[in-house]
Design a protein around this motif. Structure first.
Motif, PDB file in Angstrom:
ATOM      1  N   LEU A 134       0.836  -1.208   0.000  1.00  0.00           N
ATOM      2  CA  LEU A 134       0.000   0.000   0.000  1.00  0.00           C
ATOM      3  C   LEU A 134       0.868   1.254   0.000  1.00  0.00           C
ATOM      4  CD1 LEU A 134      -2.726  -0.978   2.632  1.00  0.00           C
ATOM      5  CD2 LEU A 134      -2.949  -0.985   0.149  1.00  0.00           C
ATOM      6  N   THR A 135       2.044   1.194   0.647  1.00  0.00           N
ATOM      7  CA  THR A 135       2.940   2.349   0.687  1.00  0.00           C
ATOM      8  C   THR A 135       3.523   2.610  -0.695  1.00  0.00           C
ATOM      9  OG1 THR A 135       3.505   1.615   2.896  1.00  0.00           O
ATOM     10  CG2 THR A 135       4.839   3.397   1.990  1.00  0.00           C
ATOM     11  N   ALA A 136       3.959   1.543  -1.369  1.00  0.00           N
ATOM     12  CA  ALA A 136       4.472   1.696  -2.734  1.00  0.00           C
ATOM     13  C   ALA A 136       3.384   2.305  -3.619  1.00  0.00           C
ATOM     14  CB  ALA A 136       4.914   0.338  -3.275  1.00  0.00           C
ATOM     15  N   PHE A 137       2.173   1.799  -3.469  1.00  0.00           N
ATOM     16  CA  PHE A 137       1.033   2.298  -4.259  1.00  0.00           C
ATOM     17  C   PHE A 137       0.817   3.784  -3.986  1.00  0.00           C
ATOM     18  CE2 PHE A 137      -3.638   2.967  -4.486  1.00  0.00           C
ATOM     19  CZ  PHE A 137      -3.854   2.637  -5.813  1.00  0.00           C
ATOM     20  N   ALA A 138       0.780   4.148  -2.691  1.00  0.00           N
ATOM     21  CA  ALA A 138       0.458   5.537  -2.329  1.00  0.00           C
ATOM     22  C   ALA A 138       1.598   6.495  -2.667  1.00  0.00           C
ATOM     23  CB  ALA A 138       0.117   5.616  -0.835  1.00  0.00           C
ATOM     24  N   LEU A 139       2.848   5.987  -2.653  1.00  0.00           N
ATOM     25  CA  LEU A 139       3.987   6.845  -3.009  1.00  0.00           C
ATOM     26  C   LEU A 139       4.297   6.770  -4.508  1.00  0.00           C
ATOM     27  CD1 LEU A 139       6.541   6.154  -0.084  1.00  0.00           C
ATOM     28  CD2 LEU A 139       5.049   8.141  -0.357  1.00  0.00           C
ATOM     29  N   LYS A 140       3.552   5.976  -5.231  1.00  0.00           N
ATOM     30  CA  LYS A 140       3.781   5.749  -6.665  1.00  0.00           C
ATOM     31  C   LYS A 140       5.217   5.276  -6.919  1.00  0.00           C
ATOM     32  CE  LYS A 140       1.845   9.703  -8.326  1.00  0.00           C
ATOM     33  NZ  LYS A 140       1.302  10.571  -9.365  1.00  0.00           N
ATOM     34  N   GLU A 141       5.666   4.361  -6.059  1.00  0.00           N
ATOM     35  CA  GLU A 141       7.002   3.766  -6.167  1.00  0.00           C
ATOM     36  C   GLU A 141       6.857   2.323  -6.659  1.00  0.00           C
ATOM     37  OE1 GLU A 141      10.176   4.824  -5.400  1.00  0.00           O
ATOM     38  OE2 GLU A 141       9.436   6.873  -5.129  1.00  0.00           O
ATOM     39  N   PRO A 142       7.940   1.729  -7.171  1.00  0.00           N
ATOM     40  CA  PRO A 142       7.855   0.315  -7.580  1.00  0.00           C
ATOM     41  C   PRO A 142       7.611  -0.583  -6.366  1.00  0.00           C
ATOM     42  CG  PRO A 142      10.116   1.131  -7.702  1.00  0.00           C
ATOM     43  CD  PRO A 142       9.254   2.323  -7.418  1.00  0.00           C
ATOM     44  N   TYR A 143       6.896  -1.690  -6.578  1.00  0.00           N
ATOM     45  CA  TYR A 143       6.623  -2.608  -5.471  1.00  0.00           C
ATOM     46  C   TYR A 143       7.894  -3.353  -5.080  1.00  0.00           C
ATOM     47  CZ  TYR A 143       1.853  -1.488  -6.506  1.00  0.00           C
ATOM     48  OH  TYR A 143       0.700  -0.784  -6.701  1.00  0.00           O
ATOM     49  N   ALA A 144       7.957  -3.793  -3.831  1.00  0.00           N
ATOM     50  CA  ALA A 144       9.075  -4.640  -3.397  1.00  0.00           C
ATOM     51  C   ALA A 144       9.059  -5.923  -4.234  1.00  0.00           C
ATOM     52  CB  ALA A 144       8.928  -4.962  -1.915  1.00  0.00           C
ATOM     53  N   PRO A 145      10.234  -6.438  -4.562  1.00  0.00           N
ATOM     54  CA  PRO A 145      10.294  -7.617  -5.456  1.00  0.00           C
ATOM     55  C   PRO A 145       9.942  -8.914  -4.742  1.00  0.00           C
ATOM     56  CG  PRO A 145      12.504  -6.950  -4.830  1.00  0.00           C
ATOM     57  CD  PRO A 145      11.579  -5.949  -4.200  1.00  0.00           C
ATOM     58  N   ALA A 146       8.686  -9.026  -4.333  1.00  0.00           N
ATOM     59  CA  ALA A 146       8.270 -10.186  -3.526  1.00  0.00           C
ATOM     60  C   ALA A 146       8.498 -11.501  -4.273  1.00  0.00           C
ATOM     61  CB  ALA A 146       6.802 -10.049  -3.128  1.00  0.00           C
ATOM     62  N   ARG A 147       8.219 -11.506  -5.588  1.00  0.00           N
ATOM     63  CA  ARG A 147       8.382 -12.753  -6.346  1.00  0.00           C
ATOM     64  C   ARG A 147       9.838 -13.226  -6.300  1.00  0.00           C
ATOM     65  NH1 ARG A 147       5.268 -16.034  -6.553  1.00  0.00           N
ATOM     66  NH2 ARG A 147       6.980 -17.353  -6.009  1.00  0.00           N
ATOM     67  N   LEU A 148      10.751 -12.258  -6.556  1.00  0.00           N
ATOM     68  CA  LEU A 148      12.179 -12.610  -6.524  1.00  0.00           C
ATOM     69  C   LEU A 148      12.572 -13.099  -5.139  1.00  0.00           C
ATOM     70  CD1 LEU A 148      13.960  -9.663  -8.430  1.00  0.00           C
ATOM     71  CD2 LEU A 148      13.561 -12.016  -9.214  1.00  0.00           C
ATOM     72  N   MET A 149      12.031 -12.434  -4.123  1.00  0.00           N
ATOM     73  CA  MET A 149      12.409 -12.805  -2.752  1.00  0.00           C
ATOM     74  C   MET A 149      11.914 -14.209  -2.419  1.00  0.00           C
ATOM     75  SD  MET A 149      12.298  -9.333  -0.482  1.00  0.00           S
ATOM     76  CE  MET A 149      10.824  -8.507  -0.954  1.00  0.00           C
ATOM     77  N   ILE A 150      10.667 -14.508  -2.807  1.00  0.00           N
ATOM     78  CA  ILE A 150      10.145 -15.856  -2.524  1.00  0.00           C
ATOM     79  C   ILE A 150      10.949 -16.885  -3.308  1.00  0.00           C
ATOM     80  CG2 ILE A 150       8.139 -17.393  -2.739  1.00  0.00           C
ATOM     81  CD1 ILE A 150       6.360 -14.878  -2.294  1.00  0.00           C
ATOM     82  N   ASP A 151      11.218 -16.596  -4.571  1.00  0.00           N
ATOM     83  CA  ASP A 151      11.987 -17.552  -5.385  1.00  0.00           C
ATOM     84  C   ASP A 151      13.403 -17.746  -4.839  1.00  0.00           C
ATOM     85  OD1 ASP A 151       9.779 -17.912  -6.949  1.00  0.00           O
ATOM     86  OD2 ASP A 151      10.445 -16.598  -8.579  1.00  0.00           O
ATOM     87  N   ALA A 152      13.923 -16.723  -4.161  1.00  0.00           N
ATOM     88  CA  ALA A 152      15.271 -16.847  -3.576  1.00  0.00           C
ATOM     89  C   ALA A 152      15.237 -17.568  -2.226  1.00  0.00           C
ATOM     90  CB  ALA A 152      15.880 -15.459  -3.396  1.00  0.00           C
ATOM     91  N   GLY A 153      14.003 -17.835  -1.704  1.00  0.00           N
ATOM     92  CA  GLY A 153      13.904 -18.580  -0.445  1.00  0.00           C
ATOM     93  C   GLY A 153      13.627 -17.724   0.777  1.00  0.00           C
ATOM     94  N   CYS A 154      13.237 -16.468   0.561  1.00  0.00           N
ATOM     95  CA  CYS A 154      12.914 -15.602   1.714  1.00  0.00           C
ATOM     96  C   CYS A 154      11.556 -15.976   2.311  1.00  0.00           C
ATOM     97  CB  CYS A 154      12.820 -14.130   1.284  1.00  0.00           C
ATOM     98  SG  CYS A 154      14.367 -13.406   0.766  1.00  0.00           S
ATOM     99  N   ALA A 155      11.367 -15.585   3.575  1.00  0.00           N
ATOM    100  CA  ALA A 155      10.050 -15.646   4.215  1.00  0.00           C
ATOM    101  C   ALA A 155       9.435 -14.256   4.062  1.00  0.00           C
ATOM    102  CB  ALA A 155      10.194 -15.994   5.689  1.00  0.00           C
TER     103      ALA A 155
END
Ligand code: NIG
Ligand code: FE
Length: 421
Positions: free
Chosen positions: A296-317
């Motif tokens: 929601l912060t990325a959306f409201a600041l019109k910034e790119p979203y955190a790379p959740a897909r990359l993080m999950i694929d890399a093994g992050c929680a």
């Protein structure tokens, strides 16, 4: 009978386990129709196929027929700034005209203007405002919320904020868990401008020892021109030595190495991560630190979203939370968080649910007792208007939650049910 409940004929949608799910574990579960949940004294005794449920004396339980509707764990909003003075709609207007969040902050607005308003509000009014947000969160299916101080920046006002959070924790303890975090390192106060190290000394000497019993977590806005890496390391090490568990606002506005610092210090979570580096992703994946994304912060600041897909694929929680606050993100919308997670961050609905339940629970140190629907855990349950979790992103930005139970007691009841044809 208090907290004794049987939910029959539900579609059970829950991740499993007592710690954060990492990488592919986050999406590796399926919803299961034809289930029964048995709750005794607010604690789950059984959750699974009705055909395998143990026999119990049903007279001792409140019985509820779910008619196929989804039962999922009550959600955890693990990052909010729930109590504060004033509001900042004027700044939002400036941002619409192109002035950046950090420019506003550097001109003395932003966090500092909420600090001024927070100095002028009393703890009871601040708690009353917090209750208004809690009612809305609960209706969205949130049964645990983290709440930060951080708009005081002096001993007295930080204490007033923590007292307001404590008052909410007590007065709402029959329907939601409120988890307090000390965020005195949210900004360098005006009177310490150019003397960041002295403000850190002041927090270490006066605030950390005093708030030890009022907050479990200690957080910092680790950011260029706010608290830089070395300053953050010094402050967080002192907090850790005093027994606080750590959280960081990390790599929110620029790539600074906040994620790496979180991993190095064994922080419970690193939050925001819009500008996390590849090395930061690797370090979080190897660590026990939860990567909390706040779309929601990325959306409201019109910034790119955190790379959740990359993080999950890399093994992050990965966890998801709202970041509700009066400045960067004046929204506590779980439905919009879910939609953004699925539509713009490449997460599956199972991953989004894991991020908002068990991984959120881990981000507030409660994965042992909440975050999944399994024997031994608290019966904090969100039931949807629908019979499949696919409805959650499909009904874009709208609340799909029909009922909520907290420790086996119903705390949200629908005014009307949706006919499913
Ligand atoms: O998480 N970036 C620092 N803290 C909050 C914003 C606080 C505010 O703008 O009032 C955040 O984005
Ligand atoms: Fe925040």
């Amino acid at each position: 009978m208090e907290g004794n409940l049987i939910i029959d004929n539900c579609t059970l949608a829950t991740p499993r386990g007592h710690k954060a799910l990492r990488g592919s574990e986050m999406g590796a579960w399926e919803e299961m129709p034809g289930c029964r949940i048995i709750v005794r004294g607010g604690i789950i005794e059984y959750a699974g196929p009705a055909s395998e449920a143990p026999r119990v004396d049903e007279k001792e339980y409140a019985l509820f027929d779910a008619n196929g509707h989804v039962a999922m764990p009550g959600m955890v909003d693990s990052h909010t700034h729930l109590v504060f003075g004033g509001f900042r709609p004027n700044e939002f207007g400036w941002r619409l005209k192109g002035v950046s969040y950090m420019e506003i902050m550097q001109r003395g607005g932003g966090i500092q203007s909420t600090v001024d308003a927070t100095h002028n509000i009393d703890a009871a009014t601040m708690a009353e405002k917090g209750r208004w947000f809690i009612d809305r969160m609960l209706a969205d299916g949130v049964t645990t919320v983290e709440a930060k101080s951080g708009y005081g920046l002096d001993v007295e006002t930080e204490e007033k904020m923590l007292d307001a959070i404590h008052e909410l924790r007590e007065s709402c303890s029959d329907r939601i868990h409120v988890v307090p975090t000390f965020l005195g390192a949210h900004a360098v106060p005006r009177e310490y401008k150019g003397r960041t190290d002295e403000y850190i000394d002041y927090m270490i000497a006066e605030m950390l020892p005093r708030f030890k019993d009022k907050a479990r977590f200690c957080d910092i806005f680790c950011e260029k021109n706010v608290f830089e890496i070395e300053e953050s390391r010094r402050f967080l090490k002192a907090a850790k030595d005093m027994g606080y568990e750590l959280k960081l606002h990390a790599d929110e506005i620029v790539t600074l190495g906040g994620a790496e610092l979180a991993a190095e210090l064994g922080a419970v979570s690193a939050d925001h991560l819009l500008h996390i580096s590849d090395e930061g992703i690797r370090r979080l994946a190897e660590s026990g630190t939860v990567a909390t994304c706040l779309p929601l912060t990325a959306f409201a600041l019109k910034e790119p979203y955190a790379p959740a897909r990359l993080m999950i694929d890399a093994g992050c929680a990965v966890a998801l939370a709202t970041d509700l606050n009066p400045g960067s993100c004046f929204s506590g919308s779980i439905p919009l968080t879910i939609a953004l997670g699925c539509l713009y961050m490449g997460m599956t609905i199972q991953e989004v649910i894991s991020a908002l339940t068990i991984n959120g629970a881990a981000a507030v140190g409660m994965a042992d007792t909440i975050g999944t629907l399994e024997p031994g855990k608290e019966a904090n349950i969100a039931m949807l208007h629908f019979t499949t979790i696919d409805a959650l992103p499909y009904y874009v930005g709208m609340n799909c939650v029909e009922r909520v139970w907290f420790r086996g007691m119903q705390v949200v009841t629908p005014s009307r049910s949706l006919p499913l044809d």
